[in-house]
Design a protein around this motif. Structure first.
Motif, PDB file in Angstrom:
ATOM      1  N   GLY A 139      -3.998   1.262  -6.137  1.00  0.00           N
ATOM      2  CA  GLY A 139      -2.700   2.138  -6.387  1.00  0.00           C
ATOM      3  C   GLY A 139      -1.561   1.076  -6.502  1.00  0.00           C
ATOM      4  N   PHE A 140      -1.644  -0.063  -5.641  1.00  0.00           N
ATOM      5  CA  PHE A 140      -0.298  -0.857  -5.825  1.00  0.00           C
ATOM      6  C   PHE A 140      -0.524  -1.582  -7.086  1.00  0.00           C
ATOM      7  N   ALA A 162       1.344   5.064   6.783  1.00  0.00           N
ATOM      8  CA  ALA A 162       2.809   5.016   7.246  1.00  0.00           C
ATOM      9  C   ALA A 162       3.471   3.683   6.925  1.00  0.00           C
ATOM     10  N   ALA A 163       2.687   2.655   6.465  1.00  0.00           N
ATOM     11  CA  ALA A 163       3.383   1.511   6.066  1.00  0.00           C
ATOM     12  C   ALA A 163       3.106   1.203   4.456  1.00  0.00           C
ATOM     13  N   PRO A 164       3.936   0.527   3.964  1.00  0.00           N
ATOM     14  CA  PRO A 164       3.717   0.291   2.481  1.00  0.00           C
ATOM     15  C   PRO A 164       2.369  -0.597   2.175  1.00  0.00           C
ATOM     16  N   PRO A 165       2.085  -0.625   0.930  1.00  0.00           N
ATOM     17  CA  PRO A 165       0.656  -1.269   0.660  1.00  0.00           C
ATOM     18  C   PRO A 165       0.852  -2.689   1.165  1.00  0.00           C
ATOM     19  N   CYS A 166      -0.394  -3.006   1.869  1.00  0.00           N
ATOM     20  CA  CYS A 166      -0.518  -4.174   2.721  1.00  0.00           C
ATOM     21  C   CYS A 166      -1.613  -5.079   1.988  1.00  0.00           C
ATOM     22  N   PRO A 186       2.770  -7.385   4.071  1.00  0.00           N
ATOM     23  CA  PRO A 186       2.949  -6.636   3.012  1.00  0.00           C
ATOM     24  C   PRO A 186       2.621  -7.229   1.539  1.00  0.00           C
ATOM     25  N   LEU A 187       2.185  -6.395   0.723  1.00  0.00           N
ATOM     26  CA  LEU A 187       2.147  -7.114  -0.571  1.00  0.00           C
ATOM     27  C   LEU A 187       3.338  -7.559  -1.301  1.00  0.00           C
ATOM     28  N   LYS A 188       4.358  -6.658  -1.010  1.00  0.00           N
ATOM     29  CA  LYS A 188       5.803  -6.918  -1.666  1.00  0.00           C
ATOM     30  C   LYS A 188       6.704  -6.504  -0.581  1.00  0.00           C
ATOM     31  N   PRO A 189       7.908  -6.894  -0.307  1.00  0.00           N
ATOM     32  CA  PRO A 189       8.979  -6.467   0.363  1.00  0.00           C
ATOM     33  C   PRO A 189       9.375  -5.267   0.036  1.00  0.00           C
TER      34      PRO A 189
END
Length: 507
Positions: A139-140, A162-166, A186-189
């Protein structure tokens, strides 16, 4: 493993070198001001890009150059040597470009130059609204590629996490071991999503797909309309059904929240029982040994990883872990957990303060099944990740696509999921990309990394070349005399070359 900087080697390009020293093919590895740089000659000029992979800093000078591309020896990310663009995951950030000057018969590489213009697809046929269900690897990667290619429509990324893509592979490796800080995960900030107009919705679970109304409906009843839809729901770890495995001392590892919970539990624990001799189970065992816990690993297998990599690597990995103090209880099936003791067949109970399950995952296909998509041990897609329903794509752990030789395969690897997301994104924009790279993954056990390329559901022969004990070996897996996969330790370049040979259409 976190980001590290490749050590520079070769000539100092800022001092100049003879034009004749630049090879006609491939790339020359050197440095400028202590930073690694690759210099390439093409018919239309000389090009220079940074020599450190933007994923984890791998040394691209030790990688594989094919035409205008270079692949990283560590995790097989692919870059364009002209523009620096990250063409294939796990890298997403482009390499820096460097200014090249020719003075007489001398070549100089000076300062960084402007990034190459972004390649954009023809926007006239782009879908107005794209919804991606799943905030994992596929997805990311799809969302990032859509914006990178100039997609300007509405883009929504729904994630149940609950957390952004990691960086999920790190959760069982350095992060769990305590050697990687959380800001590497995190993959991106957070700002990336706002800056790129990606409507990231965390904690949103998709309940169903309204095909007639072309919308995804969340469990809270919210509608997300789409003109193109990517299903990237991934897989969920299996929780054992026996007594006590729903107790709070029993942990799964899939999300950042899961890793945080294991770390918190480990802080007050002395012993841990890891159930399953999978890659996740073994990596968790290694990481918790690094934290000083006593580790017992229980599995029904005769050898760890034997089903995936054969007995030679299985014995080597078991010995590696045993040398670090892991106690193996193989040939035993767990039965129950009472909060202090793990009951398993064929032996006495195993005392532990916590339990971590690593017994496999199940693809999350409920949405696709309810929507009537074609299912056959996964969501059936073509090499562009198109499902049986126009406008709907699927990528990652749920997708079953034509592999080498045309047989359908479903792959549960991180890099494979990212690349599938990228191919699906391009297909949504009308670009005719196809999934041609063989699957690739890596597994880390203390200071030993196994790199595996290809796919061998089974094989007739596992041919060992080199010394596993010497940490310099490749095991090749052959089916009916044809090479289908390879696992390497200490032979990164060779693993890249095998991957190139296994590409769909290679040779």
């Amino acid at each position: 493993m976190g980001a590290t900087q490749a050590q520079p080697s070769g000539p100092d390009f800022s001092l100049g070198l003879p034009l004749a020293d630049v090879p006609a093919t491939g790339a020359l590895s050197g440095h400028v001001g202590g930073e690694p740089v690759l210099l390439m000659r093409r018919p239309d000029g000389l090009f220079a890009v940074s020599g450190a992979c933007t994923h984890y800093g791998g040394p691209l000078g030790e990688g594989l150059v094919v035409g205008d591309t270079v692949r990283c020896p560590w995790h097989h990310a692919c870059f364009d040597l002209r523009s620096g663009e990250a063409l294939a995951a796990p890298a997403f950030d482009a390499l820096d470009r460097w200014d090249v000057e020719t003075v007489g018969d001398q070549v100089f590489v000076h300062a960084r130059t402007a990034p190459a213009p972004a390649r954009t697809a023809d926007a006239s046929a782009h879908p107005a609204r794209i919804v991606i269900v799943g905030g994992g690897a596929a997805g990311f990667a799809a969302a990032e590629m859509l914006r990178r290619r100039g997609y300007a429509g509405a883009l929504t990324l729904l994630s149940a996490d609950a957390a952004p893509p990691c960086d999920r592979p790190n959760l069982s490796k350095d992060y769990l071991a305590g050697t990687a800080p959380e800001d590497w995960i995190p993959l991106k900030p957070d700002a990336f999503y706002a800056d790129h107009a990606i409507d990231l919705r965390l904690g949103v679970e998709a309940a169903r797909i309204d095909l007639a109304g072309r919308a995804v409906i969340s469990t809270a009843g919210e509608r997300f309309a789409w003109d193109a839809l990517l299903l990237a729901t991934g897989a969920e770890p299996i929780r054992l059904p026996g007594p006590g495995f729903d107790r709070p001392e029993v942990h799964l590892l899939r999300s950042l929240a899961d890793a945080r919970a294991i770390i918190a539990a480990a802080e007050g624990a002395r012993t841990v029982a890891v159930v399953g001799a999978s890659f996740i189970g073994l990596e968790v065992a290694a990481s918790l040994r690094e934290r000083g816990l006593e580790v017992d690993l229980v599995a029904p297998d005769a050898l760890p990883l034997e089903r995936v990599m054969g007995p030679d690597i299985g014995r080597f990995i078991q010995g590696l872990h045993e040398a670090k103090g892991v106690r193996f209880h193989l040939g035993r099936s767990v039965e129950a957990w009472d909060g202090a003791r793990l009951t398993a067949s064929g032996g006495p109970p195993i005392e532990a303060d916590l339990v971590v399950l690593g017994v496999g995952v199940r693809p999350r296909m409920r949405l696709a099944e309810a929507a009537g998509l074609t299912i056959d041990k996964g969501i059936v897609v073509d090499r562009a990740l198109r499902t049986s329903v126009p406008g709907i794509f699927a990528a990652g752990d749920i997708a079953r696509y034509p592999g080498a030789g045309g047989a359908l395969v479903r792959i549960e690897h991180w890099v494979a999921a990212e690349r599938q997301g990228q191919v699906a994104a391009l297909a949504m924009l009308g670009e005719e990309g196809e999934l041609t790279d063989p699957p690739f993954f890596w597994s880390q056990h203390y200071d030993v990394t196994i790199r595996y390329v290809g796919h061998a559901a089974d094989w007739d022969e596992a041919r060992l070349d080199g010394s596993l004990e010497g940490r310099d070996a490749t095991v090749r897996y052959l089916k009916a005399g044809r090479l289908v996969a390879a696992a390497s330790i200490g032979r990164d370049r060779e693993n890249l070359e095998i991957g190139a040979a296994l590409r769909v259409g290679a040779g």
